[in-house]
Design a protein around this motif. Structure first.
Motif, PDB file in Angstrom:
ATOM      1  N   THR A  16      18.689  -1.650  -9.539  1.00  0.00           N
ATOM      2  CA  THR A  16      18.405  -3.008  -9.110  1.00  0.00           C
ATOM      3  C   THR A  16      19.657  -3.547  -8.423  1.00  0.00           C
ATOM      4  N   LEU A  17      19.496  -4.621  -7.676  1.00  0.00           N
ATOM      5  CA  LEU A  17      20.675  -5.219  -7.066  1.00  0.00           C
ATOM      6  C   LEU A  17      21.579  -5.845  -8.120  1.00  0.00           C
ATOM      7  N   ALA A  18      21.027  -6.291  -9.235  1.00  0.00           N
ATOM      8  CA  ALA A  18      21.866  -6.802 -10.317  1.00  0.00           C
ATOM      9  C   ALA A  18      22.797  -5.709 -10.831  1.00  0.00           C
ATOM     10  N   GLU A  19      22.267  -4.488 -10.984  1.00  0.00           N
ATOM     11  CA  GLU A  19      23.103  -3.360 -11.404  1.00  0.00           C
ATOM     12  C   GLU A  19      24.106  -2.991 -10.312  1.00  0.00           C
ATOM     13  N   THR A  20      23.674  -3.114  -9.066  1.00  0.00           N
ATOM     14  CA  THR A  20      24.558  -2.802  -7.942  1.00  0.00           C
ATOM     15  C   THR A  20      25.770  -3.715  -7.911  1.00  0.00           C
ATOM     16  N   TYR A  21      25.569  -4.984  -8.245  1.00  0.00           N
ATOM     17  CA  TYR A  21      26.654  -5.951  -8.178  1.00  0.00           C
ATOM     18  C   TYR A  21      27.599  -5.883  -9.370  1.00  0.00           C
ATOM     19  N   ALA A  22      27.277  -5.086 -10.368  1.00  0.00           N
ATOM     20  CA  ALA A  22      28.162  -4.980 -11.524  1.00  0.00           C
ATOM     21  C   ALA A  22      29.525  -4.464 -11.063  1.00  0.00           C
ATOM     22  N   THR A  23      30.585  -5.106 -11.536  1.00  0.00           N
ATOM     23  CA  THR A  23      31.934  -4.701 -11.137  1.00  0.00           C
ATOM     24  C   THR A  23      32.187  -3.250 -11.505  1.00  0.00           C
ATOM     25  N   VAL A  24      31.695  -2.847 -12.671  1.00  0.00           N
ATOM     26  CA  VAL A  24      31.745  -1.453 -13.096  1.00  0.00           C
ATOM     27  C   VAL A  24      30.307  -0.987 -13.271  1.00  0.00           C
ATOM     28  N   ALA A  25      29.923   0.042 -12.562  1.00  0.00           N
ATOM     29  CA  ALA A  25      28.543   0.511 -12.615  1.00  0.00           C
ATOM     30  C   ALA A  25      28.209   1.052 -13.995  1.00  0.00           C
ATOM     31  N   PRO A  26      26.995   0.749 -14.516  1.00  0.00           N
ATOM     32  CA  PRO A  26      26.578   1.312 -15.808  1.00  0.00           C
ATOM     33  C   PRO A  26      26.637   2.831 -15.792  1.00  0.00           C
ATOM     34  N   ASP A  53      14.522   0.070   2.349  1.00  0.00           N
ATOM     35  CA  ASP A  53      15.589   0.071   1.343  1.00  0.00           C
ATOM     36  C   ASP A  53      15.342  -0.840   0.153  1.00  0.00           C
ATOM     37  N   LEU A  54      14.529  -1.894   0.305  1.00  0.00           N
ATOM     38  CA  LEU A  54      14.358  -2.880  -0.762  1.00  0.00           C
ATOM     39  C   LEU A  54      12.903  -2.982  -1.204  1.00  0.00           C
ATOM     40  N   TRP A  55      12.719  -3.096  -2.526  1.00  0.00           N
ATOM     41  CA  TRP A  55      11.402  -3.330  -3.130  1.00  0.00           C
ATOM     42  C   TRP A  55      11.505  -4.494  -4.096  1.00  0.00           C
ATOM     43  N   LEU A  56      10.601  -5.447  -3.963  1.00  0.00           N
ATOM     44  CA  LEU A  56      10.536  -6.583  -4.881  1.00  0.00           C
ATOM     45  C   LEU A  56       9.407  -6.328  -5.866  1.00  0.00           C
ATOM     46  N   THR A  57       9.728  -6.343  -7.155  1.00  0.00           N
ATOM     47  CA  THR A  57       8.725  -5.970  -8.153  1.00  0.00           C
ATOM     48  C   THR A  57       7.803  -7.114  -8.557  1.00  0.00           C
ATOM     49  N   GLU A  58       8.135  -8.340  -8.155  1.00  0.00           N
ATOM     50  CA  GLU A  58       7.267  -9.482  -8.467  1.00  0.00           C
ATOM     51  C   GLU A  58       7.460 -10.551  -7.406  1.00  0.00           C
ATOM     52  N   PRO A  92       0.807  -1.229   0.000  1.00  0.00           N
ATOM     53  CA  PRO A  92       0.000   0.000   0.000  1.00  0.00           C
ATOM     54  C   PRO A  92       0.835   1.272   0.000  1.00  0.00           C
ATOM     55  N   ALA A  93       2.077   1.173   0.476  1.00  0.00           N
ATOM     56  CA  ALA A  93       2.950   2.353   0.496  1.00  0.00           C
ATOM     57  C   ALA A  93       3.434   2.728  -0.901  1.00  0.00           C
ATOM     58  N   GLY A  94       3.176   1.857  -1.855  1.00  0.00           N
ATOM     59  CA  GLY A  94       3.526   2.186  -3.232  1.00  0.00           C
ATOM     60  C   GLY A  94       4.763   1.453  -3.713  1.00  0.00           C
ATOM     61  N   PRO A  95       4.924   1.366  -5.040  1.00  0.00           N
ATOM     62  CA  PRO A  95       6.076   0.683  -5.618  1.00  0.00           C
ATOM     63  C   PRO A  95       7.357   1.483  -5.460  1.00  0.00           C
ATOM     64  N   ALA A  96       8.468   0.824  -5.722  1.00  0.00           N
ATOM     65  CA  ALA A  96       9.761   1.498  -5.647  1.00  0.00           C
ATOM     66  C   ALA A  96       9.869   2.561  -6.725  1.00  0.00           C
ATOM     67  N   PRO A  97      10.501   3.674  -6.423  1.00  0.00           N
ATOM     68  CA  PRO A  97      10.780   4.660  -7.472  1.00  0.00           C
ATOM     69  C   PRO A  97      11.587   4.018  -8.601  1.00  0.00           C
ATOM     70  N   GLU A  98      11.199   4.293  -9.814  1.00  0.00           N
ATOM     71  CA  GLU A  98      11.838   3.639 -10.955  1.00  0.00           C
ATOM     72  C   GLU A  98      13.295   4.016 -11.116  1.00  0.00           C
ATOM     73  N   ARG A 120      15.010  -7.995 -10.048  1.00  0.00           N
ATOM     74  CA  ARG A 120      13.668  -7.553  -9.636  1.00  0.00           C
ATOM     75  C   ARG A 120      13.649  -6.960  -8.236  1.00  0.00           C
ATOM     76  N   LEU A 121      14.803  -6.798  -7.653  1.00  0.00           N
ATOM     77  CA  LEU A 121      14.911  -6.131  -6.356  1.00  0.00           C
ATOM     78  C   LEU A 121      15.540  -4.765  -6.556  1.00  0.00           C
TER      79      LEU A 121
END
Length: 249
Positions: free
Chosen positions: A35-45, A116-121, A25-31, A104-105
């Motif tokens: 994502t954590l997949a992007e966070t784990y990238a050795t070099v950030a996009p 801090d975390l939002w799961l989109t599905e 009800p608090a709403g979805p994560a800001p777009e 999706r996180l």
């Protein structure tokens, strides 16, 4: 019990256990959040804010950490605690675990649990120890560790110890909540799962667990924080005077 779209059973546990979802009800994560997949990238996009560096800097500022490896360690342990709490909590309460796909996180690296975390599905998976290991260890903590070692040169043994400590801490809090509410079934499921997970090759040897107490074999470096002292599960009984580099790996 099937997973519900809001993971509502986690809410009474509070803190690290709560995970917001698209149905919250608090709403979805800001777009705009990484994502954590992007966070784990050795070099950030290039087009994506460097969430990992921002988290390390945020923790360093809050704790007044005297050196980067301290804030790196505490940042990693905090995220590990969030992931273990959600996964173990769901497995013990629902008998299922949500697929915590890093893609999706979404993560706000400046926020604290539970914002801090939002799961989109919410997609249910079996709640056994092998699935939890695949979800948290292989899906998150391994790629996070690769990124932290590449960027900051942090010792792998320290990160493994943090992962074991975070799991044991989540299990201890879940056990306390379950027994206070007469949910011995939840406490027992959490105990069995935690024992199986601590026997996993990536966690084996990180510490010794007796009932819900855990004594780790490494140090997270929190004692280096001004006024920090040693944690309850630390390998030290008092803050050492010498450099901890010899024990952090």
């Amino acid at each position: 019990m099937d997973l519900d779209a809001e993971l509502a059973a986690l809410r009474p546990l509070g803190g690290f256990f709560v995970l917001r979802t698209r149905a919250d009800p608090a709403g979805p994560a800001p777009e705009g959040l990484a994502t954590l997949a992007e966070t784990y990238a050795t070099v950030a996009p290039e087009a994506q804010r460097d969430a990992l560096a921002l988290r390390v800097a945020t923790v360093a500022g809050r704790l007044r950490a005297p050196e980067p490896r301290v804030s790196v360690s505490i940042s990693q342990q905090g995220l590990a605690a969030r992931l273990w709490s959600v996964a173990l909590g769901c497995a013990a309460l629902y008998g299922r675990v949500p697929a915590l796909d890093p893609r999706r996180l979404r993560w706000d690296p400046t926020a604290t649990a539970h914002e801090d975390l939002w799961l989109t599905e919410v997609r249910p998976l079996p709640g056994d120890a092998a699935t939890l290991a695949d979800t948290v260890l292989h899906g998150h903590l391994e790629p996070l560790g690769v990124a932290l070692r590449a960027r900051y040169g942090i010792a792998p043994g320290l990160l493994r110890g943090n992962a074991g400590s975070a799991l044991a801490g989540a299990a201890r809090e879940l056990d306390r909540w379950a027994r206070a509410g007469g949910r011995t079934d939840v406490a027992e499921r959490a105990r069995v799962l935690t024992d199986e997970l601590l026997a996993h090759p990536l966690l084996r040897g990180t510490g010794t667990r007796t009932a819900t107490a855990f004594r780790r074999r490494s140090c997270c470096l929190y004692y280096r924080v001004p006024g920090g002292g040693v944690c309850g599960d630390c390998c030290f009984t008092r803050p050492p005077r010498s450099s901890p580099r010899a024990v952090s790996g």
